[in-house]
Scaffold this motif. Structure first.
Motif, short mmCIF file in Angstrom:
data_model
loop_
_atom_site.label_atom_id
_atom_site.label_comp_id
_atom_site.label_asym_id
_atom_site.label_seq_id
_atom_site.Cartn_x
_atom_site.Cartn_y
_atom_site.Cartn_z
N PHE A 274 0.97 -1.63 0.03
CA PHE A 274 0.05 0.04 -0.05
C PHE A 274 0.74 1.57 -0.01
CE2 PHE A 274 -2.83 -2.77 2.39
CZ PHE A 274 -3.71 -3.11 1.15
N ARG A 275 2.19 1.20 -0.32
CA ARG A 275 2.87 1.63 -0.45
C ARG A 275 2.75 3.02 1.55
NH1 ARG A 275 3.34 -1.04 -3.47
NH2 ARG A 275 3.50 -0.71 -6.04
N VAL A 276 2.87 2.39 2.83
CA VAL A 276 2.66 3.48 3.14
C VAL A 276 4.29 3.28 3.87
CG1 VAL A 276 2.23 3.12 5.89
CG2 VAL A 276 0.75 2.13 4.58
N THR A 277 5.53 2.55 3.30
CA THR A 277 6.33 2.78 3.84
C THR A 277 8.24 2.89 3.03
OG1 THR A 277 6.81 0.55 3.12
CG2 THR A 277 6.42 0.89 5.82
N ASP A 278 6.96 3.97 1.79
CA ASP A 278 7.21 4.27 0.98
C ASP A 278 8.52 4.88 0.89
OD1 ASP A 278 7.88 4.28 -1.79
OD2 ASP A 278 6.31 6.83 -2.19
N GLY A 279 9.91 5.03 0.59
CA GLY A 279 10.68 5.57 0.27
C GLY A 279 11.94 5.71 2.01
N LEU A 280 11.23 4.73 3.02
CA LEU A 280 11.88 4.95 3.97
C LEU A 280 12.94 3.64 4.06
CD1 LEU A 280 8.68 4.50 6.70
CD2 LEU A 280 9.58 6.08 5.92
N ALA A 281 13.04 2.79 3.56
CA ALA A 281 14.87 2.44 3.49
C ALA A 281 16.04 2.91 3.07
CB ALA A 281 14.01 1.09 2.28
N ALA A 282 15.05 3.71 1.61
CA ALA A 282 15.80 4.89 0.70
C ALA A 282 16.66 6.01 1.83
CB ALA A 282 15.72 5.11 -0.74
N GLU A 283 15.72 6.15 2.60
CA GLU A 283 16.41 7.58 3.38
C GLU A 283 17.19 6.64 5.09
OE1 GLU A 283 13.29 10.48 4.52
OE2 GLU A 283 14.00 10.99 6.24
N PHE A 284 16.80 5.66 5.98
CA PHE A 284 17.06 4.61 6.63
C PHE A 284 18.02 4.18 6.61
CE2 PHE A 284 13.08 7.14 7.81
CZ PHE A 284 13.79 8.60 8.29
N GLY A 285 17.55 3.14 5.22
CA GLY A 285 19.00 2.41 5.27
C GLY A 285 18.27 1.24 5.53
N ALA A 286 18.47 -0.04 4.83
CA ALA A 286 17.24 -1.96 4.53
C ALA A 286 17.34 -2.01 5.99
CB ALA A 286 18.45 -1.93 3.77
N GLN A 287 18.53 -1.62 7.45
CA GLN A 287 17.82 -2.20 8.67
C GLN A 287 17.14 -1.62 9.02
OE1 GLN A 287 19.32 -5.44 9.00
NE2 GLN A 287 20.95 -5.55 7.65
N ARG A 288 16.91 -0.24 8.58
CA ARG A 288 15.77 0.89 9.41
C ARG A 288 14.11 -0.03 9.13
NH1 ARG A 288 17.27 5.15 12.08
NH2 ARG A 288 15.34 4.51 13.22
N CYS A 289 14.29 -1.09 7.95
CA CYS A 289 13.17 -0.60 6.98
C CYS A 289 13.45 -2.02 6.66
CB CYS A 289 12.64 0.38 6.39
SG CYS A 289 10.93 0.22 5.80
N LEU A 290 13.24 -3.38 7.38
CA LEU A 290 14.21 -3.98 7.06
C LEU A 290 12.68 -5.79 6.46
CD1 LEU A 290 16.62 -6.20 6.93
CD2 LEU A 290 14.79 -7.14 8.90
N ASP A 291 13.01 -5.51 4.90
CA ASP A 291 12.95 -7.14 4.04
C ASP A 291 12.95 -8.08 4.49
OD1 ASP A 291 10.87 -5.39 2.14
OD2 ASP A 291 12.98 -5.41 0.92
N THR A 292 11.67 -9.14 5.27
CA THR A 292 11.83 -10.12 5.96
C THR A 292 11.63 -11.07 5.61
OG1 THR A 292 9.88 -10.34 6.49
CG2 THR A 292 11.00 -8.81 8.00
N PRO A 293 11.77 -11.98 5.73
CA PRO A 293 11.06 -13.80 4.68
C PRO A 293 9.41 -13.83 4.93
CG PRO A 293 13.08 -14.41 5.83
CD PRO A 293 12.77 -13.06 6.33
N LEU A 294 9.11 -14.07 4.31
CA LEU A 294 7.47 -14.05 4.06
C LEU A 294 6.25 -15.10 4.81
CD1 LEU A 294 5.17 -14.02 1.19
CD2 LEU A 294 4.32 -14.96 2.77
N ALA A 295 6.85 -14.96 6.05
CA ALA A 295 6.34 -15.58 7.53
C ALA A 295 6.27 -15.03 9.01
CB ALA A 295 7.86 -16.39 8.48
N GLU A 296 4.73 -14.84 9.38
CA GLU A 296 4.13 -13.92 9.46
C GLU A 296 4.40 -13.72 11.18
OE1 GLU A 296 2.37 -15.07 7.79
OE2 GLU A 296 2.12 -13.82 5.77
N ALA A 297 4.97 -15.12 11.36
CA ALA A 297 4.70 -15.27 13.80
C ALA A 297 6.96 -15.65 13.11
CB ALA A 297 5.30 -16.93 13.31
N GLY A 298 7.20 -15.07 12.10
CA GLY A 298 8.18 -15.24 12.33
C GLY A 298 9.13 -13.75 13.07
N ILE A 299 7.38 -12.94 11.58
CA ILE A 299 8.09 -11.75 11.72
C ILE A 299 7.89 -11.28 13.14
CG2 ILE A 299 7.14 -9.16 10.85
CD1 ILE A 299 6.85 -10.74 8.07
N LEU A 300 6.62 -11.18 13.68
CA LEU A 300 6.43 -10.72 14.95
C LEU A 300 7.83 -11.36 16.33
CD1 LEU A 300 4.77 -8.90 16.25
CD2 LEU A 300 2.89 -11.18 16.84
#
Lengths: 396, 328
Positions: free
Chosen positions: B37-63
């Protein structure tokens, strides 16, 4: 010729190898047989004082399991899932960690919690039923005992990952820590186990997963739990190292776990260690293990009791004599006495604590409910006092 | 300046990331893509991939990973891609996120924000339109917050991230592209709405509509239409389901003596049932009629071609208002 052999079938194009690097699985694979040191030449070069220390700690650990089981029979513990037979795993899990490290135990790991320095009464608070956890996780760097299986494993990953993040952004606050998550053979079937290993691999987090494979998930044997070559082999699917070790060989446990922790600490990634061991007692005091396993099987494992294996080796190597055995037994009785003393009249839990820590600040609804309970308890106390006074008057 | 809800949420994340180094965003597709939904648009670019992290596709693992990060003192903001995709994380929510402070005697709080786009009305196919608030609201230890306006989506998300308690932050995806004259840059800290306070969006004297999230605009529209019938309807935006603002809600109901609760989720054992019960318990002698509910039917969320029948509409709300025993 296979259909994917595109060298001989030019019309068929194999999958492009563009979706990330392929890794050689060989270095990740566990040994085919569990690592053993007792009874091998490696035992001769193993630090003698460390061997004696392991023995003393195992004796204490066994006594702890016995005393806690006794407390359930006395009704002082609601339940106790004993780790009798798994003491070598429990003790070494605590020993190989540094102060800076974190331990993420499951409900059967009370002994590891005590071995890391928590007072027995506080480690057993969950089992007493007085509170859900009795120790400060930050004081000892131990997460609360986790009952839902393997759900604490992703926490270990997240914490280890967070420590790396902080070290990168704030070197002054850097902590070179490792998180050790304890899981059982049954727990490896849980989705959270899979997700934790996957995240650990992807993030390269400094985590060690120790699976104590005691053969049964309550009553269900490993063969009904997993078709994997070994549980350690599961690591390979996540690109992390798998290690298989004899969980009843205290020297091997210490050696393999130490290496795994230092592997993770040095930034080489997570490790999955499977320790092959056996739960000599039932699942808990409420379980009847004779319904699912034979006396012959238990006897065979009793012959491989980690404590007697180590004692036999130490005596044969001239590192332990009757006096040493007696001294260890005496120290164990001192520990048992301390535990009994801690369980003499521990304070009752405060009913108000039901409401205090649900949120950082109680909601208005919880304040109302707390006041309601307090008023009821006051009324009960008044009624009890009045009844006592009446009884006294009548007696006169 | 005209700002959409998505832009306001994005600004709230950006400002939180900028002001507090412990804030970390993680989830599926939140980095390079900026979220579905583009809610996090531009955050990885501005703050780096570690501050806005693409995770594996696993919700229990994310949380679960976020729980560990919070244990270490970070403030994770987790994105669940859709309402119904959050269910695999439910055990982590219920058994750990909600309980950690309590089970550690207050020693270990988990300041995690779980953002969940929720609700229907966007033509989504199966599993993309659930209203899952009752599951979370029924779990002690969680705060459950849902904005209905552009300004609140900024302010309440700032408050959620700053909260020392875990917050399930339900974003009405139907309102993602709604716009209002709002400038995040002009919001001072003092103006950020606290969690736990409802707001009267429209004063009225005839009856009170109690609602939240995606149903607020429908209720405001119904209140407007009701004027033709001679009803002056008050509209209360709950904003926070937990903690629940009994004070504002009861004052608004006592003022009119009639109340209708409106939400998209199924009615049976839903949040509306709790609200109706609370209002009845507290305002009984002020009520001229039973508290009524206008909710989604007690059915699995319908396919998009049928969802218009399921969602509370202006007509259904006015029908309920008409049944509030006016002839006495």
């Amino acid at each position: 010729m296979t259909v994917l052999d595109d060298s001989t079938a030019p019309g068929l194009v194999g999958p492009p190898h563009s979706h990330g690097p392929r890794r050689d699985p060989a270095p990740l694979l566990p040994d085919p047989e569990p690592v053993r040191i007792l009874g091998t030449p490696a035992a001769k070069t193993f630090d003698a004082e460390l061997q004696r220390d392991l023995y003393r700690r195992l004796v204490l650990g066994r006594r702890f399991n016995q005393q806690a089981t006794t407390l359930t029979r006395q009704g002082r513990l609601a339940v106790y899932p004993a780790s009798t037979g798994q003491e070598a795993c429990q003790i070494t899990a605590a020993m190989v960690l540094r102060e800076v490290d974190w331990l993420f135990p499951s409900y059967r790991d009370t002994l590891a919690v005590v071995a890391r320095g928590v007072r027995p009464l506080d480690a057993l608070t969950l089992m007493r039923g007085h509170a859900h956890s009795g120790y400060d996780p930050y004081e000892h760097r131990i997460a609360p005992l986790s009952t839902p299986l393997a759900t604490q494993a992703p926490h270990a990953v997240g914490l280890a990952h967070a420590a790396r993040l902080r070290a990168a952004t704030d070197p002054a606050a850097a902590e070179d820590l490792v998180a050790l998550a304890l899981v059982g053979d049954g727990g490896t079937s849980e989705g959270d186990f899979h997700e934790a290993l996957n995240f650990a691999g992807v993030l390269g987090a400094p985590v060690v997963f120790l699976v104590q494979n005691n053969g049964y998930a309550i009553s269900v044997p490993l063969a009904s739990q997993s078709a994997a070559p070994s549980l350690a082999h599961k690591a390979v699917g996540y690109g992390i190292a798998g290690r298989l070790v004899d969980g009843n060989d205290a020297l091997a446990m210490h050696s393999v776990l130490s290496a795994a922790v230092e592997h993770a600490r040095s930034g080489r990634g997570p490790v999955l260690v499977e320790a092959v061991t056996y739960r000599l007692d039932a699942h808990t005091n409420a379980d009847d293990a004779t319904r699912y396993r034979s006396a012959a099987e238990v006897d065979a494992w009793r012959a491989r009791d980690p404590l007697t294996l180590l004692e036999g080796h130490l005596r044969a190597a001239g590192l332990l004599d009757d006096a040493g055995v007696a001294a260890a037994a005496k120290a164990a009785e001192v520990l048992a006495g301390e535990i009994r003393a801690q369980f003499d009249n521990p304070p009752d839990p405060d009913p108000d604590s039901l409401f205090t820590h649900v949120y950082a600040r109680p909601t208005s609804q919880l304040r109302e409910q707390a006041a309601e309970l307090a008023a009821r308890l006051d009324a009960d106390a008044d009624a009890a006092l009045a009844a006592a006074t009446d009884a006294e008057d009548e007696a006169r | 300046m005209s700002t959409t809800m998505v832009a306001a949420l994005n600004a709230a994340l950006r400002d939180s990331l900028r002001e507090d180094a412990s804030v970390h965003v993680l989830g599926e597709d939140v980095g390079t893509l900026g979220g579905v939904f583009r809610v996090t648009d531009g955050l990885a670019a501005e703050f780096g991939a570690q501050r806005c992290l693409d995770t594996p596709l696993a919700e229990a693992g994310i949380l679960g990973t976020a729980v560990g990060m919070a244990m270490y003192g970070l403030r994770p903001v987790v994105e669940m891609q859709f309402d119904a995709f959050a269910y695999p994380a439910f055990e982590q929510v219920v058994s750990h996120v909600a309980k950690m402070r309590n089970r550690t005697g207050g020693r270990m709080g988990l300041p995690i924000t779980i953002r969940v786009p929720y609700g229907g009305g966007v033509g989504g196919v199966e599993h993309h339109s659930d209203s899952s608030e009752a599951y979370y609201a029924h779990t002690p230890g969680l705060h459950v917050v849902t904005p209905a306006t552009v300004a609140d989506s900024y302010g309440l998300l700032r408050s959620a991230i700053a909260s020392d308690d875990p917050v399930v932050f339900l974003e009405p995806k139907r309102l993602y592209w709604s716009a209002a004259d709002f400038s995040p840059a002009e919001v001072s800290t003092a103006q950020v709405p606290p969690i736990g306070r409802a707001m009267v969006r429209r004063p009225g004297t005839s009856a009170t509509l109690l609602t939240y999230g995606p149903s607020l605009p429908v209720c405001l529209e119904a209140a407007q239409a009701a004027r033709a019938e001679g009803w002056d309807l008050a509209v209360v935006d709950l904003r926070s389901l937990v903690p629940f603002d009994d004070e504002t809600v009861c004052a608004a109901v006592r003022a009119t003596g009639r109340a209708v609760v409106v939400h998209e989720a199924a009615g049976f054992a839903g949040v509306g049932a709790e609200i109706a019960a609370r209002v009845t318990e507290r305002c009984f002698h002020h009520l001229a009629a039973p508290v009524l509910r206008v909710t989604g039917y007690d059915i699995p969320y319908p396919p998009p071609m049928l969802e218009k029948h399921h969602l509370p509409s202006v007509d259904r709300i006015l029908d309920a208002v008409a049944r509030l025993q006016w002839e006495q």
